[in-house]
Structure formats: structure tokens, C-alpha cells
Design an enzyme around this catalytic site. Structure first.
Site, PDB file in Angstrom:
ATOM      1  N   ASP A  86       0.986  -1.578   0.153  1.00 26.11           N
ATOM      2  CA  ASP A  86       0.250  -0.101   0.262  1.00 26.11           C
ATOM      3  C   ASP A  86       0.973   1.092  -0.301  1.00 26.11           C
ATOM      4  OD1 ASP A  86      -1.735   1.385   0.451  1.00 26.11           O
ATOM      5  OD2 ASP A  86      -2.528   1.587   2.015  1.00 26.11           O
ATOM      6  N   ASP A 286      -1.712   4.568  -5.811  1.00 23.59           N
ATOM      7  CA  ASP A 286      -1.984   4.238  -4.679  1.00 23.59           C
ATOM      8  C   ASP A 286      -2.189   2.873  -5.215  1.00 23.59           C
ATOM      9  OD1 ASP A 286      -3.304   3.103  -2.522  1.00 23.59           O
ATOM     10  OD2 ASP A 286      -4.821   3.686  -2.754  1.00 23.59           O
TER      11      ASP A 286
END
Length: 425
Positions: A86, A286
């Protein structure tokens, strides 16, 4: 919402974006941690270590797995934990045997604390408390955290530190002591099940990120890159030794002291090589989001363009398909993107302030073929996720590309490759 929008952290305040840390009520039996910086130092000088890198194999895919993960060892003796990759958040955390609520792993897969808490007086505790009223009346008290994500998931826990054994590309084995979260209360209130990983590998730009900690310890540069395969798997690296010195397309990061996300822009969107009138896009890269999100107005414009272009072609709406919000079908189940690729035009993201910098997206970069043989749009309405005007570049746009987040030079780069093939070095 798709299976995993999860790693986009909730926007309670607009410019603090993606993660919120609050004081928790948990008080366990942890004692102060020994802050030994590195165990097992190599014989190479510190400045050579900063030029080193660490390589990891990746598993997962955009569909149907819904996430990419990597295995990291923690502790001495080491224990393996699979973590969701992440770049949209800073804090790395694992499910905690404390006892743990809302955990998806059996007890033998949880992290068991052993007198290794990080005190609240630590600068890292202050870093994860950004935007909150930071209180530390007793410096030796433990550091509590709460991270909330946009899919209504959250993790509540305590900040610990432990050894993270890492094999550098120069052959050295280091065991730096890294701060991370031990999450004892996870909640998943969204409509889909969470990934079955043991936690999150936070690779954002903030001080609590494992990248920043490794840089401060003089181990690797503050650079991370990933290569996610369109089929399954790929690789991840820390440091700057796994990408070529030339041939990379670079765009500058947004320079903001309050922004711990990898954002860039402004950019305009082209469809089939022609301007769409969509300009001024600020974009967030992301890796924790499987799909790409545009603000409601931009999303609707893109959807209208795609639908208009499909007029007269042998594709019909497939409302029965539940994989994603917008899907189509043909008379027979679609077996490959090649069967319908000619029906769709490429998208191009043109970065206005960077000369000749474009992210070119073929139809396979924004479509998926479901297990039922339908084709779905891998671009979603960020307004329905509470993202407001944010535009998030997710994994679907990054498949079969090495994407590099260079915090040393404040730039994001990419180059195409087959991510099924692991680098030789």
C-alpha cells in the site's frame, strides 16, 4: 464498490487525506522497547548501504484476487507475515495476538508482542498522530494508533518495534529494528470481504513509513518500486538498484509538507488520442487500490465517452454482473481481452507541466474479463467512495509496468515490462 478499494484512507480533513490516527483506550502489558538500530551490521560502509536495495517477490492480481501482497519476516527468530502492498498509507501493521478482534488469520499467524512497545514520547508516535491532539503525559506510556480507510475498514492497535531481517542486493543480511503497528481490533464494515492478508505494508511518504525508517537508518535510499503482473505476481523493491538509469518516464511529485501521498499533476485526459476537455487532474498513485477512481464528474464524462463509442458494436449491458459497476457482454462468453479489444479506444493521461510525459493506457489497462465471461470497466466513481474531487490511479493502470516512487528526487516514474519475468539482479 469493488473487492478492494480499501487502501485509500478516509478523508475526514481534505489535505490530511488518507489516514487518521486517534488515541485508543487499550492498555496492555507491554514494556519499553530496546531501540537497537541494526543487528548484524555488514562490513560495507554506511554510505554504500544507502546505495543498496532489497527485493521481494509479489503474489496476487487485480482480478479476481483483488490485491497484491508480499511476505516480510519480523522478529528474531523471524516469522513470516503476508502484507498488502500500500503506497496510499504510511503505517505498516500486522494482526496482533493481544487478543485480536476482527482478525482473519489463525492464532499461529498473528504477531505476539514481547515487551517491545514504542513509547508515546517517540517522534514516530507523534508522526502517526498527525492532525490529532497529541497527548503524552507519561513519556513511557505506549503509543496507540487508529487507521481508518475509505471502504469503512479500520485498524486499532499499539505501535511496537522489532527486527525486520532484510537481504540486501550486495549480499549483506541486516536486521534493522523497525516501528510498526500491532492491530488488535480490525473492523470491516464495507460490502466486501477484506483481503486475507496478515496486515498492511505502508509505503507512503510519511515519517512512519518503513521506507523513511530504512533511510534514516542508512540502509536504503527512500525509493520504492513495484511491478504488478497482468496475470499474477510480480516484484517489489526498496532502493534504486532495480530500475535502469534511462528509459523511464518521470513526472514530479506534488511538493506539499502535509501530503504523505504520491500525488502528481495537473494532467489532462485523452480518449482515442483526442482531447476530452478533462483537464487539471491531480492524481494519486495508490498501489493499495485495485481499480482507478475519478471524481464523480470526471467519471461520468469517461463513462459517456466509452458508451458513445460502443454504439453499434456487439456489446450489451450486463447488469447481472456483480464484479464491477459497469459491465458488458456479447452473445458468447468473452474468453480474452483480445476478443473485444478493438471495440475500445485507448486512454492517455497527459501531464501538462512535464514535457512529453504521458501515461498511455491500452484497453487491457482499464478493462477486466470476469469469470462469467463479461467485460467490465475498471474505472470507478470516487464520489461514491467519499473521495470528493480526488482522482486515484490504482493497480489496474499500473499492470506490467515498473512504477518507481523516488522520494529522494521527488518524482514518480514508470516503464513498461513483463512483470512475470523477475529481474536478474
Amino acid at each position: 464498490m469493488e473487492k478492494k478499494s480499501k487502501r485509500i484512507v478516509s478523508l475526514v480533513t481534505m489535505m490530511l487525506l488518507f489516514f487518521i490516527v486517534m488515541a485508543a483506550n487499550f492498555r496492555g502489558c507491554f514494556s519499553a522497547a530496546s531501540q537497537t538500530p541494526i543487528k548484524g551490521k555488514p562490513t560495507t560502509p554506511a554510505n554504500d548501504r544507502v546505495g543498496s536495495s532489497v527485493f521481494f517477490r509479489v503474489t496476487g492480481n487485480v482480478y479476481p484476487t483483488g490485491h497484491y501482497s508480499v511476505i516480510l519476516n519480523i522478529g528474531n527468530p523471524p516469522k513470516a507475515f503476508d502484507l498488502d502492498i500500500d503506497t496510499g498509507s504510511d503505517l505498516t501493521w500486522v494482526q496482533c495476538d493481544a487478543p485480536c478482534k476482527g482478525c482473519t488469520k489463525p492464532l499461529d499467524k498473528l504477531y505476539k508482542p514481547k515487551n517491545n512497545r514504542v513509547p508515546c514520547a517517540s517522534s514516530l508516535c507523534q508522526a502517526i498522530s498527525t492532525g490529532q491532539n497529541y497527548n503524552c503525559d507519561i513519556p513511557t506510556e505506549q503509543c496507540d494508533y487508529e487507521v481508518q480507510y475509505a471502504d469503512l475498514g479500520s485498524s486499532l492497535g499499539v505501535l511496537l518495534s522489532d527486527y525486520f531481517p532484510l537481504r540486501l542486493n550486495n549480499g549483506s543480511l541486516l536486521q534493522p529494528r523497525i516501528a510498526f503497528g500491532c492491530g488488535y481490533d480490525q473492523k470491516y464494515l464495507g460490502p466486501h470481504s477484506p483481503p486475507d492478508t496478515a496486515g498492511i505494508l505502508g509505503l507512503g511518504r510519511g515519517k512512519a513509513s518503513i521506507l523513511s525508517q530504512l533511510r534514516n537508518l542508512g540502509i536504503t535510499q527512500n525509493v520504492v518500486g513495484h511491478c504488478f503482473s497482468r496475470v499474477t505476481g510480480g516484484f517489489l523493491f526498496f532502493g534504486d538498484h532495480h530500475f535502469p538509469p534511462s528509459g523511464i518516464t518521470w513526472t514530479p511529485m506534488r511538493r506539499s509538507s502535509s501530503d504523505t501521498l504520491y500525488s502528481s499533476g495537473p494532467a489532462e485526459l485523452l480518449f482515442g488520442g483526442k482531447p476530452t476537455g478533462i483537464k487539471g487532474l491531480q492524481l494519486i498513485f495508490d498501489s493499495g487500490s485495485s481499480y482507478t477512481y475519478f471524481s464523480a464528474q470526471v467519471y461520468q464524462s469517461i463513462l459517456n465517452l466509452v458508451r458513445k463509442d460502443l454504439s453499434g458494436k456487439p456489446l450489451r449491458d450486463a447488469p447481472e454482473e456483480k464484479a464491477l459497476a459497469v459491465c458488458w457482454k456479447t452473445a458468447k462468453p468473452i474468453k480474452s481481452i483480445l476478443d473485444i479489444k478493438s471495440f475500445f479506444k485507448p486512454l492517455t493521461i497527459n501531464f501538462i507541466k512535464a514535457k512529453n510525459v504521458q501515461l498511455q493506457l491500452a484497453p487491457e489497462d482499464y478493462l477486466i474479463i470476469t469469470k462469467d465471461g463479461n467485460v467490465c470497466l475498471g474505472i470507478l466513481n470516487g464520489g461514491e467512495q467519499g473521495l470528493g474531487n480526488l482522482n486515484v490511479i490504482g493497480d489496474i493502470f499500473m499492470q506490467d509496468r515498473v512504477v518507481v516512487y523516488d522520494n529522494e528526487r521527488q518524482q514518480i516514474g514508470w516503464f513498461p515490462t513483463n512483470c512475470n519475468r523477475l529481474p536478474k539482479s
